[in-house]
Enzyme design. Structure first.
Site, short mmCIF file in Angstrom:
data_model
loop_
_atom_site.label_atom_id
_atom_site.label_comp_id
_atom_site.label_asym_id
_atom_site.label_seq_id
_atom_site.Cartn_x
_atom_site.Cartn_y
_atom_site.Cartn_z
N CYS A 88 -0.72 24.58 -29.18
CA CYS A 88 -0.36 24.41 -30.59
C CYS A 88 -0.29 22.91 -30.88
O CYS A 88 0.62 22.43 -31.52
CB CYS A 88 0.91 25.15 -30.96
SG CYS A 88 2.34 24.74 -29.97
N GLY B 2 6.39 35.71 -24.84
CA GLY B 2 5.64 36.95 -24.63
C GLY B 2 4.85 37.46 -25.82
O GLY B 2 4.33 38.57 -25.77
N1 SAM Z 1 2.22 32.26 -24.59
C1 SAM Z 1 3.57 32.25 -25.13
C2 SAM Z 1 3.66 33.20 -26.30
O1 SAM Z 1 2.65 33.44 -26.96
O2 SAM Z 1 4.74 33.74 -26.56
C3 SAM Z 1 4.00 30.83 -25.48
C4 SAM Z 1 3.86 29.90 -24.33
S1 SAM Z 1 4.58 28.30 -24.55
C5 SAM Z 1 3.35 27.49 -25.45
C6 SAM Z 1 4.39 27.64 -22.95
C7 SAM Z 1 5.26 28.29 -21.90
O3 SAM Z 1 4.81 27.85 -20.62
C8 SAM Z 1 6.74 27.94 -21.96
O4 SAM Z 1 7.51 29.10 -21.95
C9 SAM Z 1 6.99 27.14 -20.68
O5 SAM Z 1 8.26 27.33 -20.13
C10 SAM Z 1 5.92 27.69 -19.77
N2 SAM Z 1 5.46 26.80 -18.69
C11 SAM Z 1 5.32 25.45 -18.74
N3 SAM Z 1 4.82 24.99 -17.57
C12 SAM Z 1 4.63 26.08 -16.78
C13 SAM Z 1 4.15 26.25 -15.45
N4 SAM Z 1 3.74 25.21 -14.73
N5 SAM Z 1 4.10 27.49 -14.93
C14 SAM Z 1 4.51 28.56 -15.68
N6 SAM Z 1 4.98 28.45 -16.93
C15 SAM Z 1 5.03 27.24 -17.49
#
Ligand code: SAM
Length: 297
Positions: free
Chosen positions: A234, A117
């Site tokens: 990232c 988040g």
């Molecule tokens: N945007 C977040 C932040 O700034 O705190 C970090 C996001 S992290 C790079 C990617 C996130 O996408 C992870 O929590 C993962 O569980 C979620 N995720 C991966 N595939 C997804 C999908 N198909 N639908 C929804 N969420 C997904």
């Protein structure tokens, strides 16, 4: 050092740049945070840091992004300003995508991969809680972290949805979308990490590219015409970045919105294959990161 990563970097970057990246992987990054303007402001935070004798500077592109000289994360986690959600520990690179999206008050905004988040709450802060933000996350454990942070940061304009974003109904449409996609994390590696070879695998890169492509295709579908979205990872591998963007650009009527903001010249930049996109080189301040802004025409 995973051999396949070295080969990928050698294929993508000149020798000198590859060496800069490898050097960046080994540097210990400084602790950085963002001021949560829903609960505080940079003046208040500066007063607290000064009183407690923390040495700090600000990122040249934001009043609200702080870099601590010697502090550890645990030092910050003990502070009242942290406990009250007045600041959010966040890497500098990770603060950039919401700034680049320029979220608008009143807009319907989708954050497609939201947990824990950091960027969701930043979007809320940038719009003074006056946008309608849908934060989508599919992971059971991570969504709890998202709920906790949204609550703690006072991001009251956020609606949290547990869902695989690839399955969002095409009936929905959004004015602005942030897709901070799941990725291999190739921009954030540290060679001192003993588990590196275990989790950073070619399989992970391949799995990430599949998810990224499916998510970006969905994002483009549900983005309103004439509106803009940001794609970020990232990772510094073109397989997860430019190649994904190029694929959806071949399939849809899209244009690249060149990324530009005050202070962009201070970023440690890597060359990218698409003009107007930004790839940040890992160093002691920044994680390796890729950002593209797209407009649906
Ligand atoms: N945007 C977040 C932040 O700034 O705190 C970090 C996001 S992290 C790079 C990617 C996130 O996408 C992870 O929590 C993962 O569980 C979620 N995720 C991966 N595939 C997804 C999908 N198909 N639908 C929804 N969420 C997904």
């Amino acid at each position: 050092m995973p051999e396949f990563l070295i080969q990928m970097l050698e294929k993508q970057y000149e020798e000198e740049i590859k060496n800069k990246i490898l050097k960046g992987y080994n540097l210990k990054r400084k602790v950085t945070f963002r001021v949560n303007t829903l609960k505080s402001n940079s003046e208040e935070i500066e007063q607290v840091l000064n009183k407690l004798n923390f040495e700090y500077e600000k990122a040249p592109w934001s009043e609200d992004a702080f870099i601590l000289k010697d502090a550890k994360e645990s030092d910050i986690q003990e502070l009242e300003i942290y406990k009250q959600g007045k600041i959010y520990l966040q890497s500098l690179s990770s603060i950039l995508p919401p700034i680049i999206l320029k979220p608008q008050e009143g807009a319907d905004i989708l954050d497609m991969a939201a947990a824990p988040g950091g960027k969701t709450t930043e979007l809320a802060a940038l719009t003074n809680n006056k946008a309608h933000i849908t934060a989508c996350e599919m992971n059971n454990i991570r969504i709890e972290k998202l709920k906790y942070n949204v609550e703690k940061q006072g991001a009251s304009c956020v609606y949290i949805m547990q869902k695989d974003s690839r399955q969002i109904d095409d009936f929905f449409s959004f004015d602005q979308i942030l897709l901070d996609a799941p990725c291999s994390g190739s921009g954030t590696l540290n060679f001192e990490d003993k588990n590196l070879e275990k989790f950073f695998t070619l399989k992970l890169v391949e799995k990430s590219t599949k998810a990224q492509l499916a998510l970006l295709r969905k994002a483009i579908k549900i983005l309103k015409k004439g509106q803009e979205m940001v794609y970020s990872t990232c990772s510094i591998l073109s397989q997860e970045n430019e190649e994904i963007v190029e694929k959806v650009m071949r399939e849809n009527k899209l244009e690249i919105v060149p990324i530009n903001f005050e202070g962009i010249e201070h970023l440690p930049i890597l060359p990218t294959k698409i003009k107007g996109t930004v790839c940040v080189c890992p160093n002691e301040l920044y994680e390796g990161f890729f950002i593209a802004k797209l407009k649906k025409i």
